[in-house]
Design an enzyme around this catalytic site. Structure first.
Site, PDB file in Angstrom:
ATOM      1  N   ASP A   1     -86.167  32.917  25.946  1.00  0.00           N
ATOM      2  CA  ASP A   1     -84.796  33.261  26.321  1.00  0.00           C
ATOM      3  C   ASP A   1     -83.850  32.529  25.382  1.00  0.00           C
ATOM      4  OD1 ASP A   1     -85.979  34.627  28.343  1.00  0.00           O
ATOM      5  OD2 ASP A   1     -84.988  33.567  29.989  1.00  0.00           O
TER       6      ASP A   1
ATOM      7  N   ASP B   1     -84.282  44.849  37.427  1.00  0.00           N
ATOM      8  CA  ASP B   1     -84.116  43.493  37.947  1.00  0.00           C
ATOM      9  C   ASP B   1     -83.577  43.601  39.365  1.00  0.00           C
ATOM     10  OD1 ASP B   1     -84.741  42.742  35.322  1.00  0.00           O
ATOM     11  OD2 ASP B   1     -82.635  42.831  34.734  1.00  0.00           O
TER      12      ASP B   1
END
Length: 243
Positions: free
Chosen positions: A8, A129
């Site tokens: 990330d 998500d």
């Protein structure tokens, strides 16, 4: 089933967020390229990169970092985070990204998703998500009116074959994955599902191996690897069937 290590990015650095919240950020003292090379050396067959800056603001300062990762490794790299226009999609494809993961536009701009699928169907995956079964968008800061399963069926009809399913409540929490919801999504839709969120240790990978064989395509792990809860080589052996 494959184990997919995650990187990330925020401000060109390796970070992890807990439950997707910017305020709950952990920075790691390793360069993104160095981490990608470590993952490759450990035997990873695919790397998952998320551009958090672009996910939150729509602007990216991580493009050059992503380019460096792709230049330095020989394994495929999939990239997601805030890809909400055709130019960004083209840029990433031209860079050599193996798969571009889009999320928000599947809800807000399905016509754009259609355009991407027309350009290169094999390079498109949809990130779903969800929190309590409902899909979140725009860097997880907004809720949508879609249930995860409904959105999965919708994008399947459009021609999407791969989804990355993240349980937001588990992401970066090291509390264990949401096995039931992820398996239900994979079995009900028949899509190629990559599970993300909550991996806390090797035991979770053993459970995925037991429950998800021939149902789940891959499992993404980030924080658990970075914090030493999982040895990547050992995790790959467990998930990919060598132990």
């Amino acid at each position: 089933m494959i184990l997919i290590p995650a990187i990330d990015l925020m401000g060109k650095k390796v970070v992890r967020l807990t439950q997707g919240e910017k305020e709950r950020k952990t920075e790691y003292p390793i360069s993104p390229v160095e981490l990608a090379l470590k993952y490759q050396e450990a035997g990873a067959r695919l790397i998952h990169v998320v551009d958090l800056d672009r996910a939150f603001t729509g602007e990216s300062e991580n493009f050059e970092v992503i380019a460096e990762i792709i230049k330095n490794v020989s394994i495929p790299v999939q990239v997601g985070g805030g890809i909400r226009d055709i130019e960004s999609f083209r840029e990433l494809i031209d860079l050599g990204v193996s798969r571009v993961i889009v999320g928000t536009i599947a809800v807000t701009n399905p016509e754009l998703l259609e355009e991407m699928l027309t350009l290169d169907r094999d390079k498109v995956a949809v990130g779903i998500d969800a929190k309590n079964g409902w899909v979140a968008i725009k860097g997880w800061v907004e809720s949508s009116n879609y249930r995860a399963l409904d959105l999965a069926y919708k994008v399947k009809e459009m021609g999407v074959t791969t989804i990355i399913y993240t349980d937001i409540a588990r992401d970066g929490s090291l509390t264990g994955p949401n096995f039931n919801e992820t398996l239900k999504l994979a079995i009900d839709t028949g899509l190629k599902v990559i599970a993300s969120g909550g991996i806390s240790g090797l035991e979770d990978l053993r459970r995925w191996r037991e429950l998800g064989e021939n149902k789940i395509y891959g499992v993404i792990a980030g924080k658990a690897i970075l914090e030493g809860k999982i040895d990547l080589k050992e995790g790959i052996r467990i998930l990919e069937g060598e132990s």
